[in-house]
Motif scaffolding. Structure first.
Motif, PDB file in Angstrom:
ATOM      1  N   THR A  49       0.838  -1.190   0.000  1.00 28.45           N
ATOM      2  CA  THR A  49       0.000   0.000   0.000  1.00 28.45           C
ATOM      3  C   THR A  49       0.879   1.249   0.000  1.00 28.45           C
ATOM      4  O   THR A  49       0.599   2.225  -0.719  1.00 28.45           O
ATOM      5  CB  THR A  49      -0.931   0.003   1.223  1.00 28.45           C
ATOM      6  N   LEU A  50       1.951   1.214   0.771  1.00 28.02           N
ATOM      7  CA  LEU A  50       2.894   2.339   0.779  1.00 28.02           C
ATOM      8  C   LEU A  50       3.603   2.459  -0.561  1.00 28.02           C
ATOM      9  O   LEU A  50       3.835   3.574  -1.056  1.00 28.02           O
ATOM     10  CB  LEU A  50       3.899   2.169   1.917  1.00 28.02           C
ATOM     11  N   ASP A  51       3.941   1.324  -1.183  1.00 29.39           N
ATOM     12  CA  ASP A  51       4.550   1.368  -2.526  1.00 29.39           C
ATOM     13  C   ASP A  51       3.623   2.077  -3.507  1.00 29.39           C
ATOM     14  O   ASP A  51       4.067   2.887  -4.336  1.00 29.39           O
ATOM     15  CB  ASP A  51       4.831  -0.053  -3.028  1.00 29.39           C
ATOM     16  N   LEU A  53       1.048   4.181  -2.739  1.00 34.81           N
ATOM     17  CA  LEU A  53       0.868   5.587  -2.354  1.00 34.81           C
ATOM     18  C   LEU A  53       2.093   6.429  -2.706  1.00 34.81           C
ATOM     19  O   LEU A  53       1.974   7.631  -2.981  1.00 34.81           O
ATOM     20  CB  LEU A  53       0.573   5.689  -0.856  1.00 34.81           C
ATOM     21  N   HIS A  54       3.244   5.791  -2.721  1.00 31.44           N
ATOM     22  CA  HIS A  54       4.476   6.501  -3.121  1.00 31.44           C
ATOM     23  C   HIS A  54       4.363   7.027  -4.547  1.00 31.44           C
ATOM     24  O   HIS A  54       4.904   8.100  -4.868  1.00 31.44           O
ATOM     25  CB  HIS A  54       5.673   5.549  -2.987  1.00 31.44           C
ATOM     26  N   ALA A  59       3.095   8.539   0.273  1.00 34.64           N
ATOM     27  CA  ALA A  59       3.674   7.624   1.264  1.00 34.64           C
ATOM     28  C   ALA A  59       4.531   8.374   2.273  1.00 34.64           C
ATOM     29  O   ALA A  59       4.395   8.188   3.490  1.00 34.64           O
ATOM     30  CB  ALA A  59       4.492   6.531   0.579  1.00 34.64           C
ATOM     31  N   GLU A  60       5.409   9.226   1.787  1.00 39.40           N
ATOM     32  CA  GLU A  60       6.363   9.890   2.676  1.00 39.40           C
ATOM     33  C   GLU A  60       5.683  10.828   3.675  1.00 39.40           C
ATOM     34  O   GLU A  60       5.985  10.772   4.878  1.00 39.40           O
ATOM     35  CB  GLU A  60       7.426  10.628   1.861  1.00 39.40           C
ATOM     36  N   PHE A  96       9.323  -0.304   1.224  1.00 43.40           N
ATOM     37  CA  PHE A  96       8.869   0.039   2.572  1.00 43.40           C
ATOM     38  C   PHE A  96       8.728  -1.245   3.399  1.00 43.40           C
ATOM     39  O   PHE A  96       7.601  -1.724   3.626  1.00 43.40           O
ATOM     40  CB  PHE A  96       7.547   0.793   2.501  1.00 43.40           C
TER      41      PHE A  96
END
Length: 392
Positions: A49-51, A53-54, A59-60, A96
């Motif tokens: 999910t973070l990948d 959103l990045h 993500a950051e 992440f």
């Protein structure tokens, strides 16, 4: 008339709206409440999910507001630590390698900042009709009933599913006998339970516990059979996790029913179901919100290229049918299976089965390749890769 109207301004609805808007579609979001809810809800973001959103630059800033949990842990109420699963085993699979503990409203705030006036609060979607030209949405706004038109309607309004019900789409599955009681407390469990990770599943045949560290407090989840509203009973349950002479401070409490349900179809013509409107599951494993966000990225990936739309629908029928089928199979064959297994394992009553399962978990966590294979499922990376959203 917008290309798409999204019902619901939770993390899934807002992610969907932003992705479609950044692909050049005109999008409006209707939200029944007067603002983004800050009630404690989902709080775990998995690596894929973070990948994803990045890719859209979120993500950051989300990570900056949360806590990284590189290890999640299985414990036993009597025996203590059983197995530690370290996301470092996924270092070559994701940018992440950790769970992020951050309340869902923090992602919603970031999305809302990007969407601006595309979001209309105090607008409740009640139903929909459709034809070959588009959808007609019945809603209630600040000034009373209203009708809105859009090319497509995406229902991200959560489990109640007003749109799903209006269309007569079944919500198949079951409801667990146990309800879940969630208590927030500022007590520092990590100072009293040796080696406690920020995410810990504590098995017990009578009253299992899930401990989740959020940025400002610990979330403590208990299964209960009745409405537990007596603070004295909350105190008994918390004292069973760590006994202390002083009473606990409960900052917030929430009691809710737990379901495993999947809509019988995710598409009805120009209407699409996404997130909790399409699938709900046990929260053990933190997959529900993540799976909904993956729904959104898969839907955006199914869009026609902007240069070949020429005023036609943003999706082909074949693309939408494929999306609906793949996302439904993921909900049924992956998320439902894993989250139900997790919930039942924590409350296993047979002592021999519990010891055997815990020994297997410990052996898996101790072997780097087996641990990586386990984490590919637990982190949802395998499912996201299988949908083609991330490279293998």
């Amino acid at each position: 008339m917008p290309d798409v109207l999204v019902a619901g301004a939770g993390p899934v609805g807002l992610t969907t709206a932003l992705l479609l808007a950044e692909h050049g579609l005109t999008v409006e979001v209707f939200e029944a409440a007067d603002a983004i809810s800050t009630q404690p809800r989902a709080s775990t973001f998995h690596p894929p999910t973070l990948d994803l959103l990045h890719r859209i630059g979120l993500a950051e800033p989300l990570i900056a507001q949360g806590l990284k949990a590189p290890v999640y842990q299985h414990r036993d109420r009597e025996r203590g630590r059983v197995a530690d699963f370290d996301h470092a085993h996924l270092a070559r699979d994701t940018g992440f390698p950790f769970r992020l503990q951050a309340e869902q409203h923090k992602l919603c705030a970031l999305l809302l900042e990007r969407l601006g006036d595309r979001v209309r609060f105090n607008h409740r979607v009640l139903g929909v009709s459709q034809d070959e030209q588009g959808t007609v949405v019945c809603a209630e706004g600040p000034d009373g009933p209203l009708v809105a038109q859009a090319g497509h309607l995406i229902d991200a309004g959560g489990a109640p599913g007003a749109v799903r019900q209006a269309l007569g789409i079944g919500f198949e599955g079951f409801t667990y006998e146990d309800r879940y009681l969630v208590l927030l407390t500022d007590f520092r469990f990590e100072d009293h339970l040796e080696g406690l990770a920020k995410v810990a599943y504590i098995s017990d045949p009578d009253e299992y516990v899930v401990l989740l560290r959020a940025p400002d407090a610990w979330r403590v989840l208990f299964p209960v059979r009745e409405d537990v509203t007596d603070p004295a009973e909350w105190e008994r349950m918390l004292q069973g996790v760590v006994a202390r002479p002083e009473p606990y401070t409960v900052l917030h409490h929430q009691l809710y029913s737990v379901h495993q349900r999947v809509a019988e179809r995710f598409r009805a013509g120009r209407v699409l179901l996404i997130g909790d409107a399409a699938h709900i599951n046990s929260p053990i494993g933190g997959m529900g919100m993540n799976n909904g966000i993956h729904d959104a990225f898969a839907l955006a990936a199914a869009l026609r290229p902007a240069g070949v739309r020429d005023g036609s629908a943003p999706w082909t029928d074949e693309a939408l049918d494929s999306w609906a089928d793949r996302r439904r199979r993921t909900a049924l064959e992956y998320v439902k299976v894993i989250t139900d297994r997790n919930a039942r394992a924590l409350g296993e009553k047979d002592p021999e089965r519990r010891r055997t399962a815990q020994a297997e978990l410990a052996a898996t966590a101790a072997d780097p390749e087996k641990a990586r294979d386990w984490l590919l499922d637990a982190s949802m990376l395998r499912a996201v890769r299988g949908q083609g959203l991330l490279p293998c």
